[in-house]
Design a protein around this motif. Sequence first.
Motif, PDB file in Angstrom:
ATOM      1  N   LYS A 187       8.976 -10.831  70.557  1.00 42.72           N
ATOM      2  CA  LYS A 187      10.390 -10.975  70.901  1.00 42.72           C
ATOM      3  C   LYS A 187      11.069  -9.604  70.922  1.00 42.72           C
ATOM      4  O   LYS A 187      11.793  -9.265  71.868  1.00 42.72           O
ATOM      5  N   LYS A 188      10.823  -8.801  69.898  1.00 40.93           N
ATOM      6  CA  LYS A 188      11.434  -7.475  69.811  1.00 40.93           C
ATOM      7  C   LYS A 188      10.924  -6.553  70.920  1.00 40.93           C
ATOM      8  O   LYS A 188      11.681  -5.758  71.486  1.00 40.93           O
ATOM      9  N   SER A 189       9.640  -6.668  71.222  1.00 42.50           N
ATOM     10  CA  SER A 189       9.043  -5.856  72.280  1.00 42.50           C
ATOM     11  C   SER A 189       9.691  -6.164  73.627  1.00 42.50           C
ATOM     12  O   SER A 189      10.069  -5.256  74.382  1.00 42.50           O
ATOM     13  N   MET A 190       9.846  -7.455  73.924  1.00 42.89           N
ATOM     14  CA  MET A 190      10.460  -7.857  75.191  1.00 42.89           C
ATOM     15  C   MET A 190      11.933  -7.472  75.248  1.00 42.89           C
ATOM     16  O   MET A 190      12.439  -7.051  76.293  1.00 42.89           O
ATOM     17  N   GLU A 191      12.617  -7.596  74.131  1.00 40.74           N
ATOM     18  CA  GLU A 191      14.033  -7.215  74.091  1.00 40.74           C
ATOM     19  C   GLU A 191      14.207  -5.721  74.354  1.00 40.74           C
ATOM     20  O   GLU A 191      15.130  -5.307  75.067  1.00 40.74           O
ATOM     21  N   LEU A 192      13.308  -4.913  73.795  1.00 41.31           N
ATOM     22  CA  LEU A 192      13.389  -3.468  74.004  1.00 41.31           C
ATOM     23  C   LEU A 192      13.105  -3.116  75.463  1.00 41.31           C
ATOM     24  O   LEU A 192      13.816  -2.304  76.069  1.00 41.31           O
ATOM     25  N   LEU A 193      12.065  -3.723  76.034  1.00 42.04           N
ATOM     26  CA  LEU A 193      11.747  -3.466  77.442  1.00 42.04           C
ATOM     27  C   LEU A 193      12.920  -3.857  78.337  1.00 42.04           C
ATOM     28  O   LEU A 193      13.273  -3.127  79.275  1.00 42.04           O
TER      29      LEU A 193
ATOM     30  N   LEU B 131      12.983  -2.204  81.945  1.00 40.14           N
ATOM     31  CA  LEU B 131      11.584  -2.333  82.365  1.00 40.14           C
ATOM     32  C   LEU B 131      11.174  -3.803  82.312  1.00 40.14           C
ATOM     33  O   LEU B 131      11.750  -4.584  81.553  1.00 40.14           O
ATOM     34  N   PRO B 132      10.161  -4.200  83.091  1.00 42.37           N
ATOM     35  CA  PRO B 132       9.722  -5.603  83.095  1.00 42.37           C
ATOM     36  C   PRO B 132       9.280  -6.065  81.711  1.00 42.37           C
ATOM     37  O   PRO B 132       8.567  -5.343  81.002  1.00 42.37           O
ATOM     38  N   LYS B 133       9.674  -7.268  81.351  1.00 45.78           N
ATOM     39  CA  LYS B 133       9.391  -7.788  80.008  1.00 45.78           C
ATOM     40  C   LYS B 133       7.911  -8.096  79.772  1.00 45.78           C
ATOM     41  O   LYS B 133       7.480  -8.234  78.628  1.00 45.78           O
ATOM     42  N   GLY B 134       7.130  -8.184  80.844  1.00 42.49           N
ATOM     43  CA  GLY B 134       5.708  -8.483  80.686  1.00 42.49           C
ATOM     44  C   GLY B 134       4.818  -7.258  80.720  1.00 42.49           C
ATOM     45  O   GLY B 134       3.608  -7.364  80.905  1.00 42.49           O
ATOM     46  N   LEU B 135       5.398  -6.081  80.518  1.00 35.23           N
ATOM     47  CA  LEU B 135       4.663  -4.827  80.654  1.00 35.23           C
ATOM     48  C   LEU B 135       3.674  -4.564  79.514  1.00 35.23           C
ATOM     49  O   LEU B 135       2.701  -3.836  79.696  1.00 35.23           O
ATOM     50  N   LEU B 136       3.917  -5.163  78.346  1.00 35.80           N
ATOM     51  CA  LEU B 136       3.046  -4.930  77.185  1.00 35.80           C
ATOM     52  C   LEU B 136       2.506  -6.264  76.656  1.00 35.80           C
ATOM     53  O   LEU B 136       2.911  -6.738  75.592  1.00 35.80           O
ATOM     54  N   PRO B 137       1.574  -6.872  77.382  1.00 34.26           N
ATOM     55  CA  PRO B 137       1.070  -8.203  77.007  1.00 34.26           C
ATOM     56  C   PRO B 137      -0.012  -8.153  75.933  1.00 34.26           C
ATOM     57  O   PRO B 137      -1.147  -8.573  76.146  1.00 34.26           O
ATOM     58  N   MET B 138       0.332  -7.622  74.773  1.00 33.62           N
ATOM     59  CA  MET B 138      -0.631  -7.521  73.683  1.00 33.62           C
ATOM     60  C   MET B 138      -0.742  -8.848  72.938  1.00 33.62           C
ATOM     61  O   MET B 138       0.108  -9.730  73.086  1.00 33.62           O
TER      62      MET B 138
END
Length: 306
Positions: free
Chosen positions: A186-192, A197-204
């Motif tokens: 959630k935090k990763s997507m909020e930061l992106l 930047l696209p919210k799916g850029l870091l699909p870890m």
Amino acid sequence: MATQIESHRTGAEVVKGDAICSKKTIELLEEIGLPKGLLPLEDIQEFGYNRATGFMWLVQGKKKVEHTFKKIKQTVSYAAEVTAFVEKGKLRKITGVKTKELMLWLSVVEVYIADATPEKVTFKTGTGLSDSFDATAFALGDSSHQHTTEAHRVKPPRRNYKSMASQIESHRTGAEVVKGDAICKKKSMELLEELGLPKGLLPMEDIQEFGYNRDTGFMWLVQGKKKVEHTFKKIKQTVSYAVEVTAFVEKGKLRKITGVKTKELMLWLSVVEVYIADTTPDKVTFKTGTGLSDSFDATAFALGEI
């Protein structure tokens, strides 16, 4: 290229017609010690070889042929005219041959077999990238437009993750840190999203820790798995995410990235920057440590598209 061919035509052996041209090509490759299936051109209209200058050429009827060597899943493009200077174990100063990397076609300038590794064929591109493959991948009957198993490849050295951990610790003071996969995602997507930047850029996967130091602009993600390889289906691009991924962030950009690699020429190349330029807000650009960069539709990295 046509001018170059004409300058070597005097004194050269020249034949015309697909069957005899294919035969002469295979014989020349065999003579210099390279795999006979290395130049799978189609409808070859002319073969020429000037033994005095070492220059050879092939002219095919089609504008270009894209060919996939099935053992290594590598696509190579052959132009209407292919030329090279030949010597024992090597084609050099090649023109008309390209390999597809990072959605770009890169010119192959040299193909050779080194004396120390006679079972390997090395390809070198104009960017300086090179990689070696099993020579059997280019044997006659082993090249096709279909894909099968990947051949053995030279692996790059492992990244030193200890140095990344130290970098994280140096930015931990004053940072927002959360733990647990759901809240970290959630935090990763909020930061992106905040960065544009696209919210799916870091699909870890199985993210254990997310950290962001707003003062220094440094962010990090730590996942439970050793690494995750992810293919963005719209662009058919595979990206690898290490245990720890870090970056400095600013509006529209992740820079000085560590822990992210993209697969090019059978090598994993480090991605050092990802950004959206003001002039092209619909494109995401990836830049690697080699200097290669390319842009993709931002929609390819949207949630639900990965």
